[in-house]
Structure formats: C-alpha cells, structure tokens
Design a protein around this motif. Structure first.
Motif, PDB file in Angstrom:
ATOM      1  N   SER A  54     -44.200  35.976   4.099  1.00 53.12           N
ATOM      2  CA  SER A  54     -43.605  35.729   2.528  1.00 53.12           C
ATOM      3  C   SER A  54     -43.926  36.752   2.474  1.00 53.12           C
ATOM      4  CB  SER A  54     -44.999  34.687   1.791  1.00 53.12           C
ATOM      5  OG  SER A  54     -44.605  33.626   2.512  1.00 53.12           O
ATOM      6  N   ALA A  55     -44.220  37.933   2.357  1.00 50.48           N
ATOM      7  CA  ALA A  55     -43.695  38.981   1.916  1.00 50.48           C
ATOM      8  C   ALA A  55     -42.438  39.409   1.849  1.00 50.48           C
ATOM      9  CB  ALA A  55     -44.780  40.134   2.120  1.00 50.48           C
ATOM     10  N   VAL A  56     -42.018  39.814   2.628  1.00 51.89           N
ATOM     11  CA  VAL A  56     -40.249  40.717   2.736  1.00 51.89           C
ATOM     12  C   VAL A  56     -39.857  39.941   1.865  1.00 51.89           C
ATOM     13  CG1 VAL A  56     -38.762  41.408   3.583  1.00 51.89           C
ATOM     14  CG2 VAL A  56     -40.938  41.826   4.721  1.00 51.89           C
ATOM     15  N   PRO A  57     -39.370  38.543   2.366  1.00 54.12           N
ATOM     16  CA  PRO A  57     -38.495  37.739   0.790  1.00 54.12           C
ATOM     17  C   PRO A  57     -38.643  38.439   0.063  1.00 54.12           C
ATOM     18  CG  PRO A  57     -39.414  36.433   2.586  1.00 54.12           C
ATOM     19  CD  PRO A  57     -39.962  37.603   3.219  1.00 54.12           C
ATOM     20  N   VAL A  58     -39.958  37.567  -0.499  1.00 53.84           N
ATOM     21  CA  VAL A  58     -40.313  37.732  -1.730  1.00 53.84           C
ATOM     22  C   VAL A  58     -40.388  38.646  -2.200  1.00 53.84           C
ATOM     23  CG1 VAL A  58     -42.096  37.541  -3.378  1.00 53.84           C
ATOM     24  CG2 VAL A  58     -42.399  35.967  -1.281  1.00 53.84           C
ATOM     25  N   VAL A  59     -40.343  40.274  -1.469  1.00 59.75           N
ATOM     26  CA  VAL A  59     -40.141  40.901  -2.230  1.00 59.75           C
ATOM     27  C   VAL A  59     -38.855  41.052  -2.657  1.00 59.75           C
ATOM     28  CG1 VAL A  59     -40.633  44.021  -2.091  1.00 59.75           C
ATOM     29  CG2 VAL A  59     -42.330  41.939  -1.750  1.00 59.75           C
ATOM     30  N   ALA A  60     -38.244  41.281  -1.655  1.00 61.97           N
ATOM     31  CA  ALA A  60     -36.783  40.999  -1.487  1.00 61.97           C
ATOM     32  C   ALA A  60     -36.090  40.676  -2.745  1.00 61.97           C
ATOM     33  CB  ALA A  60     -36.270  41.236  -0.248  1.00 61.97           C
ATOM     34  N   GLY A  61     -36.611  39.827  -3.097  1.00 63.58           N
ATOM     35  CA  GLY A  61     -35.745  38.714  -3.951  1.00 63.58           C
ATOM     36  C   GLY A  61     -36.698  39.326  -5.748  1.00 63.58           C
ATOM     37  N   ALA A  62     -37.666  39.567  -5.445  1.00 60.51           N
ATOM     38  CA  ALA A  62     -38.337  40.240  -6.872  1.00 60.51           C
ATOM     39  C   ALA A  62     -37.607  40.909  -7.126  1.00 60.51           C
ATOM     40  CB  ALA A  62     -39.367  40.861  -7.029  1.00 60.51           C
TER      41      ALA A  62
ATOM     42  N   MET B  53     -45.270  17.353   3.977  1.00 61.36           N
ATOM     43  CA  MET B  53     -44.845  18.436   3.065  1.00 61.36           C
ATOM     44  C   MET B  53     -45.005  19.805   3.860  1.00 61.36           C
ATOM     45  SD  MET B  53     -44.687  19.895   0.910  1.00 61.36           S
ATOM     46  CE  MET B  53     -44.989  18.480  -1.515  1.00 61.36           C
ATOM     47  N   ILE B  54     -45.371  19.883   5.215  1.00 60.63           N
ATOM     48  CA  ILE B  54     -45.831  21.252   6.289  1.00 60.63           C
ATOM     49  C   ILE B  54     -44.151  21.245   7.201  1.00 60.63           C
ATOM     50  CG2 ILE B  54     -46.927  21.299   8.448  1.00 60.63           C
ATOM     51  CD1 ILE B  54     -48.787  19.728   8.306  1.00 60.63           C
ATOM     52  N   ARG B  55     -43.119  20.139   7.259  1.00 59.58           N
ATOM     53  CA  ARG B  55     -41.923  19.982   7.486  1.00 59.58           C
ATOM     54  C   ARG B  55     -41.486  20.440   6.244  1.00 59.58           C
ATOM     55  NH1 ARG B  55     -43.429  14.445   9.925  1.00 59.58           N
ATOM     56  NH2 ARG B  55     -43.803  14.845  11.560  1.00 59.58           N
ATOM     57  N   GLY B  56     -41.648  20.477   5.104  1.00 55.82           N
ATOM     58  CA  GLY B  56     -40.523  21.167   3.867  1.00 55.82           C
ATOM     59  C   GLY B  56     -41.149  23.065   4.161  1.00 55.82           C
ATOM     60  N   TYR B  57     -42.517  22.693   4.156  1.00 53.03           N
ATOM     61  CA  TYR B  57     -42.524  23.982   4.124  1.00 53.03           C
ATOM     62  C   TYR B  57     -41.732  25.100   5.135  1.00 53.03           C
ATOM     63  CZ  TYR B  57     -46.075  28.022   3.131  1.00 53.03           C
ATOM     64  OH  TYR B  57     -46.679  29.470   2.690  1.00 53.03           O
ATOM     65  N   ALA B  58     -42.590  24.769   6.205  1.00 51.35           N
ATOM     66  CA  ALA B  58     -41.562  25.069   7.283  1.00 51.35           C
ATOM     67  C   ALA B  58     -40.397  25.928   7.445  1.00 51.35           C
ATOM     68  CB  ALA B  58     -42.461  24.403   8.663  1.00 51.35           C
ATOM     69  N   ILE B  59     -39.851  24.859   6.657  1.00 50.06           N
ATOM     70  CA  ILE B  59     -37.719  24.840   6.379  1.00 50.06           C
ATOM     71  C   ILE B  59     -38.252  26.555   5.952  1.00 50.06           C
ATOM     72  CG2 ILE B  59     -35.911  24.308   5.391  1.00 50.06           C
ATOM     73  CD1 ILE B  59     -36.671  21.458   6.892  1.00 50.06           C
ATOM     74  N   GLY B  60     -38.301  26.054   4.293  1.00 54.03           N
ATOM     75  CA  GLY B  60     -38.955  27.503   2.934  1.00 54.03           C
ATOM     76  C   GLY B  60     -39.225  28.285   3.646  1.00 54.03           C
ATOM     77  N   LEU B  61     -39.898  27.923   4.164  1.00 51.02           N
ATOM     78  CA  LEU B  61     -40.715  29.994   5.068  1.00 51.02           C
ATOM     79  C   LEU B  61     -40.066  30.484   5.868  1.00 51.02           C
ATOM     80  CD1 LEU B  61     -43.760  31.431   4.418  1.00 51.02           C
ATOM     81  CD2 LEU B  61     -44.093  30.894   6.696  1.00 51.02           C
ATOM     82  N   GLY B  62     -38.361  29.716   6.215  1.00 49.52           N
ATOM     83  CA  GLY B  62     -37.624  30.452   7.388  1.00 49.52           C
ATOM     84  C   GLY B  62     -37.437  31.662   6.974  1.00 49.52           C
ATOM     85  N   ALA B  63     -36.798  32.102   5.902  1.00 42.10           N
ATOM     86  CA  ALA B  63     -37.092  33.995   5.791  1.00 42.10           C
ATOM     87  C   ALA B  63     -37.570  34.460   5.924  1.00 42.10           C
ATOM     88  CB  ALA B  63     -36.648  33.261   3.853  1.00 42.10           C
ATOM     89  N   GLY B  64     -38.408  34.424   5.953  1.00 41.19           N
ATOM     90  CA  GLY B  64     -39.843  34.632   6.264  1.00 41.19           C
ATOM     91  C   GLY B  64     -40.319  35.241   7.563  1.00 41.19           C
ATOM     92  N   THR B  65     -39.818  33.731   8.622  1.00 43.81           N
ATOM     93  CA  THR B  65     -40.050  34.297  10.037  1.00 43.81           C
ATOM     94  C   THR B  65     -38.705  34.800  10.234  1.00 43.81           C
ATOM     95  OG1 THR B  65     -40.643  32.301  10.014  1.00 43.81           O
ATOM     96  CG2 THR B  65     -39.965  32.787  12.027  1.00 43.81           C
TER      97      THR B  65
ATOM     98  N   ILE C 153     -36.985  32.251  -7.576  1.00 41.27           N
ATOM     99  CA  ILE C 153     -38.404  31.919  -8.300  1.00 41.27           C
ATOM    100  C   ILE C 153     -38.728  30.673  -7.743  1.00 41.27           C
ATOM    101  CG2 ILE C 153     -39.117  30.786 -10.213  1.00 41.27           C
ATOM    102  CD1 ILE C 153     -37.610  32.878 -11.581  1.00 41.27           C
ATOM    103  N   GLY C 154     -38.100  29.481  -6.936  1.00 42.84           N
ATOM    104  CA  GLY C 154     -38.172  28.576  -6.401  1.00 42.84           C
ATOM    105  C   GLY C 154     -39.487  28.864  -5.239  1.00 42.84           C
ATOM    106  N   ALA C 155     -38.274  29.451  -3.614  1.00 40.95           N
ATOM    107  CA  ALA C 155     -38.551  29.639  -3.311  1.00 40.95           C
ATOM    108  C   ALA C 155     -40.286  30.287  -3.028  1.00 40.95           C
ATOM    109  CB  ALA C 155     -37.958  30.302  -2.064  1.00 40.95           C
ATOM    110  N   THR C 156     -39.673  31.611  -3.837  1.00 39.61           N
ATOM    111  CA  THR C 156     -41.222  32.264  -3.210  1.00 39.61           C
ATOM    112  C   THR C 156     -42.424  31.938  -4.378  1.00 39.61           C
ATOM    113  OG1 THR C 156     -40.043  34.346  -4.229  1.00 39.61           O
ATOM    114  CG2 THR C 156     -42.364  34.684  -5.061  1.00 39.61           C
ATOM    115  N   LEU C 157     -42.446  31.032  -5.327  1.00 41.26           N
ATOM    116  CA  LEU C 157     -43.675  29.927  -5.895  1.00 41.26           C
ATOM    117  C   LEU C 157     -43.630  29.004  -4.519  1.00 41.26           C
ATOM    118  CD1 LEU C 157     -42.899  29.380  -9.565  1.00 41.26           C
ATOM    119  CD2 LEU C 157     -44.442  30.952  -8.853  1.00 41.26           C
ATOM    120  N   PHE C 158     -42.640  28.399  -4.279  1.00 41.24           N
ATOM    121  CA  PHE C 158     -43.396  27.556  -2.694  1.00 41.24           C
ATOM    122  C   PHE C 158     -43.998  28.119  -2.331  1.00 41.24           C
ATOM    123  CE2 PHE C 158     -41.676  24.993   0.513  1.00 41.24           C
ATOM    124  CZ  PHE C 158     -42.225  23.411  -0.511  1.00 41.24           C
ATOM    125  N   CYS C 159     -43.526  29.642  -1.868  1.00 39.52           N
ATOM    126  CA  CYS C 159     -44.192  30.304  -0.322  1.00 39.52           C
ATOM    127  C   CYS C 159     -45.418  30.663  -0.511  1.00 39.52           C
ATOM    128  CB  CYS C 159     -43.454  30.949   0.645  1.00 39.52           C
ATOM    129  SG  CYS C 159     -41.099  30.535   0.850  1.00 39.52           S
TER     130      CYS C 159
END
Length: 233
Positions: free
Chosen positions: A20-28, A156-168, A59-65
C-alpha cells in the motif's frame, strides 16, 4: 526452520502495508498539493477543478488498505475483537467511497491520453472492478449482520484485493516503464489489469485454502490399496 503462525501473520500484514505504501504516499502528496492550492496543469486540471471525488477516493482507499491490513491478522483479531468490529465499521464506508468515487472519476473526469478512451479496455476494467468491489463490501456487510463469518470473510477479502490493486500495479507498471518506457493505452490497460488479476487470484487461493485443508484431513487413508483393508490381508 519452521515459521510460526504468529510470524506468518505479521509478515502478511507487513507485506500488505508495504504494498500500500507507494499509492498511499502518492495519494497523500496529491491531497496535500490540492490543499495548498496547486496550480492547474493539463495533467492536474481535472483534480483542481473538481477535487472532491479524487480526495474522497484517496482518503477512502488509504484507510481501507492500511486499516484493512490489520483485519487479516488472525491473532490481532482474537486479542482485540473490539478493534476488529470498530475498524470494520470504518472500512465499509471507506471502501464504498473508494469504489464509487473511482467509478465517478472514470465516467466524468476528462481522462489523460495514456488511459485511452473512456469506455476502452482500462475504462471498462475500472468500471467493472469498482462495481464488484462495492458489491463485495455490501455482501460482506450483509453476511456479518447475519453472523455468517465465512461468507463475510470471503467477500471482504475479494473487496480488499480489488482495493489494493493500485499497490500491485506499481509492481506490474514500474519494471516496464524502467526498461521499455511509458506504455501506450493498450499496454497500460494490460499491465494495470495484470495487477488486479494477480490480487484476485491470490484472494481466491486464500479463500479456498481452508476448505481444501479440511478436505485433505477428511480424506480416507488407503492401506494396501483398499480402504479399510487390514494389513494382513
């Protein structure tokens, strides 16, 4: 050397946070720039003119991930069940905000040239996966309200996997960009799609692993080629 379940859980959580680190930092950085009154450029005009959707998405994606990474730590859940429930109440609106704002941006923001047509391959990927992510979170919520923990966990695992797509997608895009250069619209859609696909495949493996383990334990042991045959016959 055998790694204990505790260390496995810790390593998994650390891996999710690292992903999550790179998309979180870029988003911030994006949110900070908008808050500071960033100048409008061809690349940022859509965000400057209509900042609410992208801010809600970041904000939503950062907290979610980030918070979601701790939800999958079994030991942490058992030691702090109150934290798990409270965090879950935060994750549901955050995940829905990330998914729905992503759909809105795909439909209404002017898209950069490298993204291709609004309803090209990448646009369709974003719309379909955003809708699936939102649906997965809703199904997971309905399941836990009915005390169906297995179904709640799976969706929830399926939803989280999609939400974490930006990291992968950092891992699928960056090597290409460093070795080949900026991909075209088709290449970008394939590389970003590969990031989501990797996460979805891993998620389904995690979901199905406990059932496969139970099936192996329940499988009858065959002795001498025949189930139940005694060694002397």
């Amino acid at each position: 050397m055998t790694i204990s379940p505790t260390w496995t859980a810790r390593l998994s959580t650390a891996g999710l946070l690292l992903l999550s680190a790179v998309p979180v930092v870029a988003g911030a950085s994006r949110v900070a720039g908008l808050a500071a009154g960033a100048q409008s450029t061809p690349d940022t005009a859509r965000f400057v003119e209509a900042p609410a959707p992208v801010v809600a998405h970041i904000i939503g994606a950062t907290l979610f991930c980030v918070l979601g990474a701790f939800q999958f730590h079994r030991g942490f859940r058992r030691r702090r069940p109150g934290w798990h429930r409270i965090t879950g109440r935060v994750l549901v609106p955050c995940g829905l905000a990330a998914a729905l704002s992503g759909i809105w941006m795909t439909l209404f923001y002017p898209l950069p040239e490298h993204d291709g047509a609004r309803f090209g391959i990448l646009g369709i990927e974003r719309l379909v996966l955003g809708a699936v992510m939102a649906a997965a979170i809703v199904i997971s919520l309905r399941a836990i309200l009915r005390r169906d923990i297995v179904r709640h966990r799976a969706w929830m695992i399926r939803g989280y996997a999609i939400g974490l797509g930006a990291g992968t997608q950092v891992l699928t895009l960056m090597p290409w960009m460093l070795t080949v250069g900026e991909p075209g619209a088709f290449g970008r859609s394939m590389l970003m799609g590969a990031g989501w696909l990797i996460n979805i495949v891993v998620a389904e493996w995690i979901i199905r692993r406990p059932a496969a383990a139970r099936a192996r334990r329940a499988r009858p042991v065959l002795t001498g080629g025949t189930a139940g045959a005694s060694p002397g016959r």
